[in-house]
Write a protein that holds these residues in place. Structure first.
Motif, PDB file in Angstrom:
ATOM      1  N   ILE A 244      15.052 -11.301   0.948  1.00  0.00           N
ATOM      2  CA  ILE A 244      15.643 -11.087   2.369  1.00  0.00           C
ATOM      3  C   ILE A 244      14.381 -11.623   3.178  1.00  0.00           C
ATOM      4  CG2 ILE A 244      16.261  -9.459   4.330  1.00  0.00           C
ATOM      5  CD1 ILE A 244      17.888  -7.960   2.233  1.00  0.00           C
TER       6      ILE A 244
ATOM      7  N   CYS B  23      21.542 -13.355  -0.264  1.00  0.00           N
ATOM      8  CA  CYS B  23      20.223 -13.675  -0.682  1.00  0.00           C
ATOM      9  C   CYS B  23      20.158 -13.609  -2.233  1.00  0.00           C
ATOM     10  CB  CYS B  23      19.057 -12.608  -0.170  1.00  0.00           C
ATOM     11  SG  CYS B  23      19.037 -12.929   1.360  1.00  0.00           S
TER      12      CYS B  23
ATOM     13  N   PHE C 216      14.443 -15.242   3.495  1.00  0.00           N
ATOM     14  CA  PHE C 216      15.684 -15.696   4.350  1.00  0.00           C
ATOM     15  C   PHE C 216      15.022 -15.588   5.629  1.00  0.00           C
ATOM     16  CE2 PHE C 216      19.294 -14.744   6.943  1.00  0.00           C
ATOM     17  CZ  PHE C 216      20.041 -15.462   6.778  1.00  0.00           C
TER      18      PHE C 216
END
Length: 61
Positions: free
Chosen positions: A23, A16, A26
């Motif tokens: 995160i 990331c 993501f």
């Protein structure tokens, strides 16, 4: 929250950071892609929204 090992968490954090995303971003992206795959599979199945009946009959004439 899904429990993951420290090693996996470090790898995910590293990836990331390299991508310049959080995160959370993501996982949000992964969830949206999963939803799109489900929607496209449903739409493209025989009889689905994008099913072309003409394609089904080609070659059988």
């Amino acid at each position: 929250m899904i429990p993951v090992s420290d090693e996996k968490r470090l790898r995910l954090t590293y990836v990331c950071n390299k991508l310049g995303i959080t995160i959370e971003h993501f996982f949000d992206t992964a969830l949206r892609e999963g939803e799109m795959e489900i929607l496209s599979n449903e739409a493209l199945r025989p009889g689905g929204a994008f099913w072309n009946e003409d394609d089904q009959t080609k070659g059988t004439e």
